[in-house]
Design an enzyme around this catalytic site. Structure first.
Site, PDB file in Angstrom:
ATOM      1  N   GLN A 129      -4.335  -1.680   9.671  1.00 23.93           N
ATOM      2  CA  GLN A 129      -4.217  -2.774   8.791  1.00 23.93           C
ATOM      3  C   GLN A 129      -5.023  -3.955   9.783  1.00 23.93           C
ATOM      4  O   GLN A 129      -4.439  -4.057  11.195  1.00 23.93           O
ATOM      5  CB  GLN A 129      -2.769  -3.079   8.646  1.00 23.93           C
ATOM      6  CG  GLN A 129      -2.708  -4.384   7.877  1.00 23.93           C
ATOM      7  CD  GLN A 129      -3.224  -4.343   6.616  1.00 23.93           C
ATOM      8  OE1 GLN A 129      -3.289  -3.283   5.973  1.00 23.93           O
ATOM      9  NE2 GLN A 129      -3.616  -5.506   5.974  1.00 23.93           N
ATOM     10  N   LYS A 188       0.912  -1.288  -0.039  1.00 24.29           N
ATOM     11  CA  LYS A 188       0.011   0.012   0.157  1.00 24.29           C
ATOM     12  C   LYS A 188       0.687   1.271  -0.091  1.00 24.29           C
ATOM     13  O   LYS A 188       0.643   2.122  -0.769  1.00 24.29           O
ATOM     14  CB  LYS A 188      -0.834  -0.235   1.152  1.00 24.29           C
ATOM     15  CG  LYS A 188      -2.028  -1.055   0.932  1.00 24.29           C
ATOM     16  CD  LYS A 188      -2.815  -1.318   2.352  1.00 24.29           C
ATOM     17  CE  LYS A 188      -3.713  -2.488   2.182  1.00 24.29           C
ATOM     18  NZ  LYS A 188      -4.532  -2.967   3.461  1.00 24.29           N
ATOM     19  N   ASP A 215     -10.855   3.269   4.353  1.00 25.84           N
ATOM     20  CA  ASP A 215     -11.228   2.219   4.504  1.00 25.84           C
ATOM     21  C   ASP A 215     -12.762   1.777   4.301  1.00 25.84           C
ATOM     22  O   ASP A 215     -13.196   0.856   3.861  1.00 25.84           O
ATOM     23  CB  ASP A 215     -10.645   1.277   5.462  1.00 25.84           C
ATOM     24  CG  ASP A 215      -9.657   0.202   5.239  1.00 25.84           C
ATOM     25  OD1 ASP A 215      -9.500  -0.220   4.099  1.00 25.84           O
ATOM     26  OD2 ASP A 215      -8.768  -0.264   6.081  1.00 25.84           O
TER      27      ASP A 215
END
Ligand code: NDP
Length: 295
Positions: free
Chosen positions: A100, A54, A123
């Site tokens: 994460q 990422k 997200d």
């Protein structure tokens, strides 16, 4: 029949190329690049490699990404405090925060995710963003679900009026994807069935699908007899399996057998995974654009 391979990696590269100019424009307009902070807790190798992917992708399009690490022993309060500090800008101005997953067992994941303010929630997991998606006026769409829809649209696979069956109902993949495919408009208007561990006659549901999405985390769950000839099969699963030549990544779909039946199929790796990353970049850009009033 041999299925057409849906190349997520190539599409992700195209998306990245189109994002670069927009990121430049935002950088010029706001005096700094969009900034993403990724929180990595503990030292799970898979999580670390996703975070690296990422951060590298962000750098490629001109997004400033920072990885903030916390020890695997961190508790809920410590992580909530860390996320709130990042949101306040203790580590510099920020447009997006990503925690994460998975978090260590002792941590209340929902509490930590809820600490990410809705306007920084790239997200798309915050209840406000989930609510906006469910009402058909999405802001930040969970990246994997957005990536699957984008892949279908880009490949010219019609969804309107088609039967889509999604196996897996998690808040981060299956549920938002069901909402997206059932929503009005391009890449939507499908008739969606959402299957899970209590579903009876899973194979029968799967065989009814024009578009079959597997998002479970069980290698080999979807076998060739569960797929209607010509159907589109999207494999979201990522599983590490040990073989005679060491470990490798596989999805939830028995790829070799299913690709002889399906009309189109995503590989693992190189299918949905790269699109998840591309959609994260798009969400970070969107967050920066919203901050400066460009969207
Ligand atoms: P979760 O574990 O949160 O959810 C799994 C879902 O599968 C649950 O809804 C569960 O049902 C359902 N399920 C479990 N067993 C069965 C079964 N035998 N039959 C039908 N349904 C079943 O997983 P995630 O959604 O987080 O992830 C799913 C997979 O996707 C994983 O392999 C993950 O690594 C991968 N992934 C890939 C991404 C990518 O970018 N490609 C991004 C995110 C995830 P129930 O709700 O009843 O428990």
């Amino acid at each position: 029949m041999t299925a057409t391979l849906l190349d997520g990696k190539a599409l992700a590269a195209t998306i990245e190329a189109s994002l670069r100019d927009e990121v430049d424009a935002v950088t010029t307009a706001s005096g700094r690049p969009p900034r993403l902070v990724v929180v990595l807790v503990g030292d799970v190798a898979a999580s670390a490699s996703y975070v690296t992917a990422k951060a590298r992708a962000a750098a490629r399009v001109g997004i400033d990404a920072e990885v903030v690490r916390a020890p695997g022993s961190a508790d809920t309060a410590a992580l909530v405090g860390l996320v709130r500090g990042i949101a306040r800008g203790d580590q510099g101005a920020v447009d997006g925060i990503l925690v994460q997953l998975p978090l260590p067992r002792q941590v209340d994941t929902t509490a930590v995710l809820d600490a990410v303010p809705a306007d920084l929630d790239v997200d798309g997991f915050h209840p406000e963003n989930a609510g906006l998606l469910s009402q058909g006026r999405p802001r930040f769409i969970p990246c994997t679900a957005a990536g699957v829809q984008r892949l279908l649209v880009d490949a010219g696979i019609p969804t309107a009026g088609r039967r889509a069956v999604i196996v897996g109902r998690s808040d981060i993949v299956g549920k938002p994807l069901a909402l997206l495919l059932a929503s009005r408009g391009r890449g939507g208007d499908a008739t969606v069935t959402l299957c899970h561990s209590h579903t009876q006659d899973l194979a029968e549901h799967c065989r009814s699908a024009d578009i079959l999405v597997a998002a479970v985390g069980q290698p080999g769950l979807i076998t060739a007899d569960m797929v209607r000839p010509g159907a589109t099969v999207i494999d979201v699963g990522i599983n590490r399996v040990e073989g005679s030549e060491g470990s490798r990544l596989v999805g939830d779909v028995d790829f070799a057998a299913v690709s002889a039946v399906a009309g189109a199929i995503t590989p693992v790796p190189g299918g949905v995974g790269p699109l998840t990353v591309a959609m994260l970049l798009a969400n970070t850009l969107l967050a920066a654009e919203l901050r400066i009033g460009r969207r």
